[in-house]
Write a protein that holds these residues in place. Sequence first.
Motif, PDB file in Angstrom:
ATOM      1  N   ARG A  83      21.014  35.669  28.109  1.00  0.00           N
ATOM      2  CA  ARG A  83      21.387  37.109  28.875  1.00  0.00           C
ATOM      3  C   ARG A  83      20.229  37.261  30.088  1.00  0.00           C
ATOM      4  O   ARG A  83      20.667  37.656  31.251  1.00  0.00           O
ATOM      5  N   SER A  84      19.128  36.415  29.988  1.00  0.00           N
ATOM      6  CA  SER A  84      18.149  36.821  30.942  1.00  0.00           C
ATOM      7  C   SER A  84      18.344  35.698  32.270  1.00  0.00           C
ATOM      8  O   SER A  84      17.816  35.869  33.185  1.00  0.00           O
ATOM      9  N   PHE A  85      19.169  34.846  31.912  1.00  0.00           N
ATOM     10  CA  PHE A  85      19.577  34.000  33.048  1.00  0.00           C
ATOM     11  C   PHE A  85      20.447  34.552  33.922  1.00  0.00           C
ATOM     12  O   PHE A  85      21.345  35.097  33.682  1.00  0.00           O
ATOM     13  N   ASN A  86      19.894  34.770  35.027  1.00  0.00           N
ATOM     14  CA  ASN A  86      20.788  35.420  36.363  1.00  0.00           C
ATOM     15  C   ASN A  86      21.797  35.178  37.059  1.00  0.00           C
ATOM     16  O   ASN A  86      22.032  35.417  38.213  1.00  0.00           O
ATOM     17  N   TYR A  87      22.468  34.192  36.248  1.00  0.00           N
ATOM     18  CA  TYR A  87      23.844  33.752  37.108  1.00  0.00           C
ATOM     19  C   TYR A  87      25.038  34.671  36.583  1.00  0.00           C
ATOM     20  O   TYR A  87      24.955  34.851  35.268  1.00  0.00           O
ATOM     21  N   ALA A  88      25.811  35.304  37.544  1.00  0.00           N
ATOM     22  CA  ALA A  88      26.900  35.954  37.115  1.00  0.00           C
ATOM     23  C   ALA A  88      28.216  35.288  37.967  1.00  0.00           C
ATOM     24  O   ALA A  88      28.258  35.433  39.353  1.00  0.00           O
ATOM     25  N   ASP A  89      28.951  34.742  37.188  1.00  0.00           N
ATOM     26  CA  ASP A  89      30.189  34.123  37.929  1.00  0.00           C
ATOM     27  C   ASP A  89      31.047  34.847  38.692  1.00  0.00           C
ATOM     28  O   ASP A  89      31.670  35.853  38.019  1.00  0.00           O
ATOM     29  N   ALA A  90      31.249  34.807  40.070  1.00  0.00           N
ATOM     30  CA  ALA A  90      32.165  35.576  40.619  1.00  0.00           C
ATOM     31  C   ALA A  90      33.698  35.164  40.428  1.00  0.00           C
ATOM     32  O   ALA A  90      34.444  35.927  40.539  1.00  0.00           O
ATOM     33  N   HIS A  91      33.796  33.932  39.922  1.00  0.00           N
ATOM     34  CA  HIS A  91      35.145  33.334  39.644  1.00  0.00           C
ATOM     35  C   HIS A  91      35.905  34.072  38.665  1.00  0.00           C
ATOM     36  O   HIS A  91      37.097  34.423  38.928  1.00  0.00           O
ATOM     37  N   CYS A  92      35.148  34.901  37.635  1.00  0.00           N
ATOM     38  CA  CYS A  92      35.700  35.983  36.743  1.00  0.00           C
ATOM     39  C   CYS A  92      36.200  37.100  37.252  1.00  0.00           C
ATOM     40  O   CYS A  92      36.933  37.539  36.566  1.00  0.00           O
ATOM     41  N   MET A  93      35.852  37.372  38.432  1.00  0.00           N
ATOM     42  CA  MET A  93      36.255  38.623  38.954  1.00  0.00           C
ATOM     43  C   MET A  93      37.498  38.883  39.384  1.00  0.00           C
ATOM     44  O   MET A  93      38.002  40.113  39.626  1.00  0.00           O
ATOM     45  N   THR A  94      38.387  37.862  39.538  1.00  0.00           N
ATOM     46  CA  THR A  94      39.688  37.894  40.158  1.00  0.00           C
ATOM     47  C   THR A  94      40.629  36.897  39.195  1.00  0.00           C
ATOM     48  O   THR A  94      40.038  36.138  38.362  1.00  0.00           O
ATOM     49  N   TYR A  95      42.011  37.367  39.632  1.00  0.00           N
ATOM     50  CA  TYR A  95      42.736  36.354  38.720  1.00  0.00           C
ATOM     51  C   TYR A  95      42.597  34.794  38.673  1.00  0.00           C
ATOM     52  O   TYR A  95      42.278  34.427  40.153  1.00  0.00           O
ATOM     53  N   PRO A  96      42.863  34.037  37.952  1.00  0.00           N
ATOM     54  CA  PRO A  96      42.677  32.621  38.332  1.00  0.00           C
ATOM     55  C   PRO A  96      43.851  32.059  39.197  1.00  0.00           C
ATOM     56  O   PRO A  96      44.860  32.739  39.636  1.00  0.00           O
ATOM     57  N   PHE A  97      43.575  30.798  39.787  1.00  0.00           N
ATOM     58  CA  PHE A  97      44.582  29.900  40.503  1.00  0.00           C
ATOM     59  C   PHE A  97      45.661  29.622  39.735  1.00  0.00           C
ATOM     60  O   PHE A  97      45.519  29.601  38.147  1.00  0.00           O
TER      61      PHE A  97
END
Length: 185
Positions: free
Chosen positions: A49-63
Motif C-alpha cells: 500500500r505504500s507504493f504510490n502508484y494509483a492507476d487512472a485506467h480504473c477510474m472510467t469504464y474499460p474500452f
Amino acid sequence: MLQSGRNYCSFYIQTEDPEEPFFENQLGATSTKDYAYYNQLKLWKRMDRSFNYADAHCMTYPFRTGISWEKKLKPLIHERIDNSKNVLLLLSSITQETQQMNEEMDYCINVCGKPVIVVYVECQEQEEVFDAKGEVRGELKQLWDQAPVFRDNMGKVFVQHVPFNKQRIHEALNQVDVWLQNKIS
C-alpha cells in the motif's frame, strides 16, 4: 482541469489491427510484454500500500470492441489523463508507434502539460538507464523513435527517466509530486 492523485500509464499493446485500440480480452494485448509490465505496477500496489502508484485506467469504464475512436475512445483517454497528475510511459525493445500512444503523449504534453516518467522496462538499475555523463544511454534514446510525439515534445514538460524498479518508480513519483507542488506555489 480536474486532477486527482492518479497516474496514467501509456504503453504499447499488440493488436490484430494496428489502427485498433487496446481491448483487454484480445490475446495479443495480454501477451504483449509492455502490458505485462503495466500489470506489474498494479500488482506492486496491491501487495504494498505504500507504493504510490494509483492507476487512472480504473477510474472510467474499460474500452469495448467496436467503439468509435473519435467519439468514445479519444475522449476516454483525455478524461483519464485529465484526472491524472502525471503519465508513466513504458518503453521497451518491442514498443511500436501506435495512434493511441501518439494521442496520449500529444494530449498529455501539448494540451495538459503533465509531467512524464519514462520507464525503461528492460532496465533494472539506474546505471542501465544513464551513461557516465548522466545522460540517457543512446540505445534507450532510440526507443523514443517509437514514441515520436514524446520524443519531439518532451522538452516542454518535466521528464524523469527510470528503470523498471519498484523503488526507482516510487522515488520518481515522489519527485514529480514535489515538482507539481513547487509549480503550483
